[in-house]
Design a protein around this motif. Structure first.
Motif, PDB file in Angstrom:
ATOM      1  N   THR A  91      67.525  -1.297 -86.967  1.00 38.52           N
ATOM      2  CA  THR A  91      65.898  -0.837 -87.453  1.00 38.52           C
ATOM      3  C   THR A  91      65.621   0.551 -87.093  1.00 38.52           C
ATOM      4  N   LEU A  92      65.902   0.767 -85.881  1.00 37.56           N
ATOM      5  CA  LEU A  92      65.725   2.118 -85.488  1.00 37.56           C
ATOM      6  C   LEU A  92      66.438   3.387 -86.357  1.00 37.56           C
ATOM      7  N   LEU A 147      64.745   3.413 -89.787  1.00 37.87           N
ATOM      8  CA  LEU A 147      63.354   4.300 -89.376  1.00 37.87           C
ATOM      9  C   LEU A 147      63.659   5.698 -89.161  1.00 37.87           C
ATOM     10  N   VAL A 179      65.713 -12.112 -85.793  1.00 36.06           N
ATOM     11  CA  VAL A 179      67.328 -12.140 -85.771  1.00 36.06           C
ATOM     12  C   VAL A 179      67.690 -12.359 -84.472  1.00 36.06           C
ATOM     13  N   VAL A 224      61.870  -8.397 -87.455  1.00 34.37           N
ATOM     14  CA  VAL A 224      63.004  -7.733 -86.921  1.00 34.37           C
ATOM     15  C   VAL A 224      63.367  -8.484 -85.572  1.00 34.37           C
ATOM     16  N   ALA A 234      70.153  -5.617 -83.412  1.00 27.89           N
ATOM     17  CA  ALA A 234      68.952  -5.742 -84.703  1.00 27.89           C
ATOM     18  C   ALA A 234      68.005  -4.407 -84.615  1.00 27.89           C
ATOM     19  N   VAL A 235      67.246  -4.562 -83.304  1.00 31.62           N
ATOM     20  CA  VAL A 235      66.434  -3.476 -82.899  1.00 31.62           C
ATOM     21  C   VAL A 235      67.013  -2.108 -83.325  1.00 31.62           C
TER      22      VAL A 235
END
Lengths: 119, 518, 115
Positions: free
Chosen positions: B290-291, B294, C114, C110, B286-287
């Motif tokens: 997101t990265l 972004l 999750v 986030v 998930a991170v």
């Protein structure tokens, strides 16, 4: 409950500091806000270092009945806080020096007028 | 020889730090003595870093324990956790150190002829060396609190350098914005360190990574670290301090600040891949996504904003914002892809692009500095026809613009193709946006090239002269590196990038080097 | 170690050496084609001057398109986007901090939502 009061204070200090940085227009007040956040973080570190029944790790000044090193507190959080305070002073001095110079150039401390750099 | 390598992690910090405070003394003697001294110190440090790099590539991770009887003694006495400050240098650390020291060296060569009449140059070199110390320290250290301290040293010193032209209101404004943003960010980093220390009684990254449990508080700490470090790395929409700071600092300072930004990006990588990387990679998807998101936003905003800028330095600064996005999507793809094959390729591209970006953007800023030096102008509308007067600068700008836009056979292309081909396998849209932005970037720099160098000579620029040798040499160093990296990308990749990527993808090695174990 | 080792991108490869060779061949072809052109033009006559719709050019510095105008058409076409994105860059320090806090909330969502 009583042990949580410092943590609540930490949250309040950080919130107050952020409020000052985000909503105050005077840059001196913003600098104060940053300093308040820093106090909050320092308080957090010091609180982390508290151990009920622990003793300060000064060998020459130990009470007789205490055991070494079982009840000594590891002084890392205190050391961190001291370092952080020193860094904070440097940042504070730099920000205030910049504020003075900005006032000389812009003739104002209002952050909404200090925006030649945009778009 | 062997003992030099053993102690080189400490020396890499100690030499520039010591030199920083000798410099004002030497400048009492003569300006040349000071400039030469700083150059020699940085060259020696770079040499030391190269020696250390060679050792690491041959023998693996090297650690240095401060205050211990032996530099390799990680656990004092009966302690079960490492309590001393430990420097731990793996492939990624030394890769970043090489970047920082190269840039610091080039910046010094450049400043020795860029500044002539300014006051306070003794302090300038002190601060430049302190920025170097800060960056190198961030990259070498294996201790989270130490990381915070070096982060603050870097921000304080680079803030003071950004405000070097004190008589320009814009520089002061940029410096103020920079220090507000970075001190708030650093305080949240400290908060996160407090959270982690409170849970695991350790500050050592390896020890923390070993015992991390992904509790609620760990996640909060991850959020704080990520938010603060990505902001310091200039990821949209927290990038706005970056064009201000890059655009208004003296160009030799700007390239040092570019390298400092990459040191923050190193922090992001270290946190995502090492500190939170152990065995739980899938949870980081998930991170990673997101990265990636972004990163795309950063590329898009950076590139489109660069098109409408009127100031030369600010345009390049927005292009620099866009370039950061490429590294972030490289790292994000690697996290999101987990164990799939292209994860390594993406990471390779991202890490390789760190070096390439510093070289390309650095060269462009140096050229911008040369133009400011020669014409005292930075508005694109007042410049034109410089090619006849400044031949070498024109060539350097051409190299820089082709490299930054990712044109083959220069270095920008080599890393971007790795990113394109791996992100395409994650999701084709990512690589399409990345390629389109790269084309737009080329369009922007062709525009700048046209309006700066081509066209008829403008009347107020008739007596412009080529810049002094020192500045040309600095630009030439970067241009040579760009061409070498472009022509031999496979070699560079195998020599310095692969060890860095291997260090990122195997966090257990990093942990075992400190804690022992199989 | 072979310095000319190509990059393996997983699904393809990149070797600048091949690119350089192709580029040189292309240059040779260009040179050959150039050689086929006419060599009998008259130097220092109107034949070698730029032709601007028959206008006589007095001050050639006025011909220079200023940097701000080069991509006028592009920025005009994306006016809606640019107005929005420009008004986002307020230059106000407090907004920079605000964006930081917003992004922190996003990361919270986030990581905690999750993971």
């Amino acid at each position: 409950m009583i042990y949580n009061i410092p943590y609540i204070a930490v949250i309040i200090l950080i919130m107050v500091g952020l409020y000052a940085v985000v909503f105050k227009r005077n840059i001196i007040k913003m600098v104060m806000g940053i300093t308040i956040i820093e106090s909050g973080v320092n308080l957090f570190l010091v609180t982390l270092g508290y151990r009920a029944g622990g003793v300060a790790p000064i060998f020459t000044n130990l009470p007789e009945e205490r055991q070494i090193p079982g009840q000594l507190v590891l002084p890392i959080p205190q050391a961190l806080t001291l370092t952080s305070i020193v860094i904070g002073v440097a940042v504070l001095a730099l920000m205030l020096a910049l504020a003075i110079q900005i006032y000389r150039q812009y003739k104002t401390l209002d952050v909404t007028k200090i925006r030649r750099l945009k778009e | 020889m062997n003992s030099i390598i053993t102690h080189s992690p400490a020396l890499l910090i100690a030499i520039p730090l010591f030199a920083a405070f000798i410099t004002p003394l030497l400048s009492r003697i003569h300006r040349r003595a000071r400039d030469g001294f700083v150059l020699i110190v940085l060259a020696a440090t770079e040499l030391l870093a190269l020696l250390l790099a060679q050792d690491i590539y041959a023998n693996g991770i090297r650690k240095y324990v401060f205050g211990a009887t032996l530099p390799s003694l990680t656990h004092p006495g009966t302690m079960s956790i490492p309590v001393r400050i430990i420097f731990e240098i793996d492939g990624l650390s030394i890769f970043m150190v090489l970047i920082s020291l190269t840039i610091a060296f080039v910046a010094t060569v450049y400043s020795s002829s860029f500044f002539k009449k300014e006051d306070g140059l003794d302090r300038y070199y002190t601060l430049l060396l302190l920025v170097t110390v800060g960056m190198v320290g961030m990259e070498l250290t294996g201790d989270l609190f130490n990381f915070f301290v070096f982060l603050e040293i870097t921000s304080i010193a680079s803030c003071a350098l950004i405000a070097f032209w004190v008589d320009r209101g814009e520089s002061l404004e940029a410096a103020f914005k920079y220090i507000v943003i970075s001190s708030i960010g650093a305080l949240f980093v400290l908060m996160a360190i407090g959270f982690l220390y409170g849970q695991y009684d350790a500050l050592n990254i390896a020890a923390l990574a070993n015992s991390i449990q992904f509790t609620f508080i760990d996640k909060v700490a991850l959020v704080l670290l990520l938010a603060a470090l990505t902001m310091k790395a200039g990821i949209a929409p927290m990038h706005m301090w970056l064009p201000d700071a890059y655009g208004e600092a003296p160009p030799s300072v700007t390239i040092a600040v570019v390298a400092a930004t990459q040191a923050s990006l190193y922090g992001v990588l270290r946190v995502c891949f090492t500190l939170y990387g152990k065995g739980l990679r899938l949870n980081m998807a998930a991170v990673g996504w997101t990265l990636v998101g972004l990163g795309l936003l950063t590329i898009f905003i950076g590139v489109t904003m660069a098109l409408v800028q009127r100031s030369l330095t600010r345009t390049i600064a927005f292009a620099a914002v866009g370039e950061i996005g490429y590294m972030v999507i490289g790292a994000g793809t690697a996290l999101a892809a987990g164990a799939q094959n292209f994860a390594t390729v993406a990471l390779k591209g991202g890490v390789f692009h760190i070096f390439n970006d510093v070289l390309d953007i650095g060269l462009l800023f140096l050229v911008a500095g040369a133009i400011i030096y020669a014409t005292k102008e930075r508005d694109l509308n007042n410049l034109g026809g410089l090619a006849k007067r400044m031949k070498y600068t024109t060539v350097f700008f051409l190299i820089g613009l082709l490299a930054v836009a990712g044109m083959p056979p220069l270095n920008g292309f080599a890393s971007k193709i790795l990113i394109y081909e791996s992100t395409y396998q994650l999701n084709p849209i990512i690589s399409i946006i990345a390629i389109l932005s790269s084309i737009l970037l080329l369009a922007i720099f062709v525009k700048i090239f046209y309006s700066l160098f081509l066209g008829p000579e403008l009347p107020h620029l008739r007596d412009v002269k080529e810049v002094p040798k020192g500045m040309l040499v600095a630009m030439a160093i970067l241009a040579t590196l760009i061409i070498i990296f472009g022509l031999f990308p496979g070699y560079v990749l195998q020599t310095i990038v692969d060890p860095a990527v291997a260090a990122l993808s195997n966090p257990t090695n990093y942990i075992n080097a400190i804690l022992g174990g199989a | 170690m072979n310095p000319f080792v190509p990059i393996d991108t997983g699904s393809g490869f990149w070797n600048p050496l091949i690119w350089v060779i192709v580029f040189i061949i292309a240059l040779l072809i260009v040179y050959v084609i150039r050689g086929l052109g006419r060599g009998d033009y008259k130097k220092n006559t109107g034949q070698t001057k730029p032709f601007l719709s028959g206008n006589v050019v007095e001050n050639d510095e006025q011909l220079h398109v200023k940097g701000g105008n080069v991509y006028w058409g592009f920025t005009e076409a994306f006016k809606g986007y640019y107005n929005k994105i420009k008004s986002m860059h307020t230059g106000d320090t407090r907004d920079y901090v605000l964006w930081f806090l917003v992004m922190m909330v996003v990361f919270f969502a986030v990581v905690l939502g999750v993971m």
